[in-house]
Design an enzyme around this catalytic site. Structure first.
Site, PDB file in Angstrom:
ATOM      1  N   ASP A 151       9.061  -1.242  14.540  1.00 32.35           N
ATOM      2  CA  ASP A 151       9.470  -0.946  13.176  1.00 32.35           C
ATOM      3  C   ASP A 151       8.360  -0.139  12.511  1.00 32.35           C
ATOM      4  O   ASP A 151       7.187  -0.256  12.895  1.00 32.35           O
ATOM      5  CB  ASP A 151       9.700  -2.253  12.420  1.00 32.35           C
ATOM      6  CG  ASP A 151      10.457  -2.046  11.119  1.00 32.35           C
ATOM      7  OD1 ASP A 151      11.128  -1.009  10.998  1.00 32.35           O
ATOM      8  OD2 ASP A 151      10.371  -2.913  10.239  1.00 32.35           O
ATOM      9  N   ASP A 198      11.306  -7.817  11.576  1.00 35.41           N
ATOM     10  CA  ASP A 198      10.940  -8.827  10.588  1.00 35.41           C
ATOM     11  C   ASP A 198      12.133  -9.428   9.865  1.00 35.41           C
ATOM     12  O   ASP A 198      12.005 -10.457   9.218  1.00 35.41           O
ATOM     13  CB  ASP A 198       9.957  -8.240   9.554  1.00 35.41           C
ATOM     14  CG  ASP A 198      10.508  -6.996   8.873  1.00 35.41           C
ATOM     15  OD1 ASP A 198      11.679  -6.650   9.125  1.00 35.41           O
ATOM     16  OD2 ASP A 198       9.773  -6.369   8.101  1.00 35.41           O
ATOM     17  N   ASP A 204      17.087  -8.061  12.715  1.00 34.58           N
ATOM     18  CA  ASP A 204      16.373  -7.817  13.966  1.00 34.58           C
ATOM     19  C   ASP A 204      16.561  -8.924  14.998  1.00 34.58           C
ATOM     20  O   ASP A 204      16.241  -8.737  16.170  1.00 34.58           O
ATOM     21  CB  ASP A 204      14.869  -7.666  13.686  1.00 34.58           C
ATOM     22  CG  ASP A 204      14.557  -6.449  12.847  1.00 34.58           C
ATOM     23  OD1 ASP A 204      15.165  -5.398  13.110  1.00 34.58           O
ATOM     24  OD2 ASP A 204      13.728  -6.546  11.939  1.00 34.58           O
TER      25      ASP A 204
END
Length: 876
Positions: free
Chosen positions: A327, A617, A621
């Site tokens: 990410d 996070d 996800d």
């Protein structure tokens, strides 16, 4: 599933059969609760602790160990049997604890829903449990509220919702009630919808509930998690393969030694006991325990490097990773918006650091306007800067603070007397302030909108000049240029009000300038990315941010070059996994992705044989984290769901910590391989010594109890010490290991065979010398026993590296191995020289000459194996 975002609010109300002013009746709500069920995430039936515990005994290696325990009891070796059983039970208990923790992810998903919510029923605002909300309910949303269910907005006043946990978008999303008539729109772009588990950042709103429970976007994620099979890590697969290989070897050993021994005229009972003892010794029963301890120690080392491992065996799997999907926000970047660039008209650009030397009137007023037309909070406490509010507004206030303009002081001097809140239609916010005898309005917002409503601009020296159409076009060009650099750009304008006339506040304004912001990369990330490149690990950026921003950061970090592709969530909607497989090798950046997109990316990468680490996070996800070979969750910004779906949690949310964990993982796998090499080569030396002696028609060189004791002494402490061996010099300069390559590669198998035969030859040399000097069987066996044990302890130093010379990796860098060998050597001497133990183990005292010959032969293990390394790895 209907696309409610494409429907008018009145059509949504009609479809859901609800009056938006009065809401559902309590009676109707009760009926719908019975029909649709509670607004909570349903769970599949969880396995009991006992089911988890007993499932641990289905592993092939564990079954072999239990059989070995039974055999040990039959031959009268109760101590060995107890040791095996304790290790098996310990392993099963640890595995059960880990599995139990892993299955809590769905429980945490359930807790994500808001416990209470405000709804309109029977025309009255009521506060109810969120689990009682039903489709058709009219929900009231206020700043700080969790959104309790998915819904279509019918009212939005300055409403902004933080959807980072669901979509990955780092900034709160401004909401609207307008119809968005586009097909297959990603969740992040459905601006007239709100979703369960997200948070209202500011403003207020009213929504018609369209989905509850498992039908919400949050519920769909829970369903994906519940349907997804738990995948084995590479280490689990390798250990299972190793267990089967060892099982075959054991059966072969038992059969060959027993049959050959009988044919050579040895007593039936003696050969049975010897072959069974060899079979027990051939099973490295310490291996599961040693592997568990090595992994646990690796986990402890990772904690010191800001990575917490949730599953012990995932420590090693990190070392086999060849793709990291990271990410952007907070992992590659600092997760804080920062003003980095300013523009003053005409065509004056400067960086934030340069602004400290710029004392122009227009810049001072630009910063003043950005600070006053701002709802964030900033102050100093105990030398630390404390902030709260919208990240963009915080960035503006911090930039002014850095340049000497304090928000609290400024607001005291120029108090706000009126405001027009930000509106997604206007794309502007305006506040009015009293400045002594003057009244000023400040407006900030989208550059194209603000500039369109300006007719003048302020020069650096404070002059007011006419803003022509050419000027406006030039400013917009500069705005586009800044946007292409990945900056989020805001324009600021002001107006002096005459006679406190608050009409037409946002028309005929004076343009002050542009401010460009970005979430900057972490300074240590570039070095970590360089390590990845050296180690043959491909890094892919996956983010909820816009394409241009993602591209800019990726280029700055050297993740993206001219030959690489960038795909967006809209692109991925049009592709299935097989189509993505065709291009996935070329894609380095994915922007504006959804939960299914992330899962699709992982599936495509795994389909072409990649070992994937996925960072994340948010709730969105979790499926991708669970599907990937290694799920890496953020410890600071991560949701509980993402953490529990992951294999590893970063305590500092830093990409560099992932690379450190990869390095640790590679070291762990190396060390497990060294332990396996050491244990099996030692076991082969025992088998070969006995087998060759039988073929040469010599007396059996070892009795069963000596074999079992040797196994315990040499398989214990030295193997554990090898498990904490420091990393080899080229640990991060090798390409990733082929995921199909197990612990027992051809190279390792060859090394095991060579090491075992070498030890056996040296022992047989001593056996031959002893036969020429003596004919006492106990003395012969004691010399063979002492030589083979000592040789195995010496061989532990050979096992420090299978490729590098012992003199390159060093002996002193692992003091635990030295201490372990000394302790094991002491135990060896005890059974030879302690009278009570001599009777049990069939040993006798060795003279000085006999000791020297045995120690010399055992010591030759090191130089001879060094020669083997030179011959085998000279080209490499």
């Amino acid at each position: 599933m209907k696309d409610f975002y494409r429907m008018k609010t009145e059509d949504v109300c009609k479809d859901m059969q609800v009056d938006p002013g009065n809401g559902l009746t309590n009676q109707e709500a009760k009926k719908r609760l019975e029909k649709y069920g509670p607004n909570e995430i349903a769970q599949k039936k969880r396995r009991t602790i006992w089911q988890m515990f007993f499932s641990q005994f289905t592993d092939f290696l564990i079954i072999i160990l239990l059989v070995a325990a039974v055999v040990s009891i039959i031959v009268g070796e109760g101590i060995d049997a107890v040791l095996i059983i304790i290790i098996v039970l310990l392993n099963a208990t640890l595995s059960t604890i880990q599995e139990s923790k892993a299955e809590k992810s769905l429980q945490l998903l359930k807790k994500m829903a808001a416990p209470m919510a405000k709804v309109i029923r029977d025309g009255v605002v009521q506060t109810i449990s969120s689990r009682e909300i039903v489709p058709g309910d009219v929900v009231l949303l206020e700043t700080g509220n969790y959104v309790p269910a998915d819904g279509r907005l019918i009212e939005a006043v300055n409403l902004s919702v933080s959807e980072a946990a669901l979509t990955g978008e780092s900034q709160p999303v401004d909401k609207t009630t307008d119809v968005i008539d586009k097909d297959k729109l990603p969740i992040g772009d459905r601006l007239n919808m709100v979703y369960s588990g997200t948070i209202v950042a500011k403003g207020r709103g009213k929504a018609i509930v369209t989905s509850t429970g498992n039908e919400t976007e949050l519920g769909k994620i829970a369903k994906m998690l519940s349907e997804m099979e738990e995948e084995e890590t590479p280490l689990q697969k390798n250990l299972e393969k190793l267990g089967k290989q060892i099982g075959v070897i054991i059966l072969a050993i038992c059969a060959i030694v027993f049959i050959v021994g009988i044919f050579e005229g040895n007593p039936l009972l003696e050969m049975f006991l010897t072959s069974v003892s060899l079979a027990v010794a051939a099973v490295p029963e310490g291996l599961p325990a040693v592997v568990t301890i090595v992994l646990a120690l690796g986990m402890y080392n990772m904690v010191k490097r800001n990575a917490v491992i949730r599953r012990l065996q995932a420590v090693e799997a990190l070392g086999s990773v060849n793709v990291i999907c990271s990410d952007k926000t907070g992992t590659l970047t600092k997760n804080e918006m920062t003003v980095v660039k300013y523009y003053l008209h005409p065509s004056i650009f400067f960086e934030h650091e340069q602004a400290k030397q710029n004392k122009s009137k227009s810049l001072q007023l630009l910063l003043t306007g950005a600070t006053l037309c701002n709802d964030s909070f900033i102050t100093m406490k105990d030398g630390n800067r404390i902030t709260s509010g919208d990240p963009t507004e915080i960035a503006l206030a911090v930039a002014a603070f850095d340049l000497g303009i304090e928000k609290a002081t400024l607001e005291e001097k120029m108090p706000r007397i009126h405001e027009i809140p930000f509106d997604s239609d206007r794309k502007m916010m305006t506040t009015i302030h009293k400045d002594q005898d003057k009244t000023l309005s400040f407006t900030k917002g989208a550059p194209d909108v603000v500039i369109r409503n300006c007719d003048r601009y302020m020069t650096e020296d404070g002059q007011i000049k006419k803003l022509t159409d050419h000027d406006k076009e030039l400013i917009l060009q500069h705005n586009t240029q800044m946007a292409q650099e990945g900056l989020r750009v805001l324009a600021v304008a002001f107006k002096e009000l005459q006679n406190n006339d608050f009409s037409n506040l946002e028309n005929d304004m004076i343009f002050l300038g542009l401010m460009g912001m970005i979430d900057p990369p972490r300074p240590e990330v570039k070095q970590a990315l360089e390590k990845c490149q050296t180690a043959g690990i491909r890094v892919i950026m996956i983010t909820g941010d816009h394409k241009v921003t993602a591209q800019t950061i990726a280029k700055e970090l050297n993740i993206l070059d001219s030959n690489d592709m960038v795909l967006t969530g809209s692109d991925l909607i049009e592709m299935d996994v097989d189509q993505l497989v065709q291009v996935v090798e070329k894609v380095k950046v994915y922007a504006r992705v959804s939960p299914n997109d992330k899962l699709k990316i992982v599936e495509a990468l795994k389909k072409i044989g990649r070992v994937v680490a996925m960072t994340g996070d948010g709730v969105n996800d979790a499926p991708a984290l669970k599907k990937s070979d290694i799920g890496v969750a953020m410890g600071i910004t991560g949701t509980d769901v993402s953490k529990d779906a992951s294999d590893m949690v970063l305590t500092d949310d830093n990409f560099a910590s992932i690379v450190a964990a990869v390095e640790e993982g590679r070291k762990i796998f190396d060390n497990i391989r060294k332990v396996v090499y050491y244990l099996l080569s030692c076991n082969i030396s025992e088998v070969a010594t006995i087998f060759i002696s039988i073929l040469l028609r010599l007396p059996l060189p070892l009795i069963p109890v000596q074999i079992l004791w040797m196994n315990l002494v040499t398989d214990g402490l030295p193997a554990l010490a090898l498990g904490v061996e420091p990393a080899e010099p080229d640990i991060m300069r090798r390409p990733p290991r082929d995921p199909k390559e197990g612990i027992m590669s051809k190279d390792v198998l060859t090394s095991i065979f060579i090491g075992g035969i070498l030890l056996s030859i040296l022992t047989l040399f001593v056996y031959g010398w002893a036969l020429m000097e003596h004919d006492q069987i106990e003395l012969l066996r004691t010399m063979v026993f002492f030589t083979l044990c000592t040789g195995q302890l010496m061989h532990a130093f050979n096992s420090k590296s299978l490729r590098f010379s012992l003199f390159k990796v060093g002996i002193k860098n692992n003091p635990k191995l030295i201490m372990a060998n000394l302790a094991s050597f002491g135990l060896l001497l005890a059974v030879i020289y302690v009278p009570g133990l001599q009777n049990v183990f069939g040993t006798t005292n060795l003279t000085g000459k006999q000791l020297i010959v045995s120690i010399f032969a055992a010591s030759m293990t090191i130089p001879l194996y060094e020669l083997v390394k030179v011959i085998r790895y000279r080209k490499k």
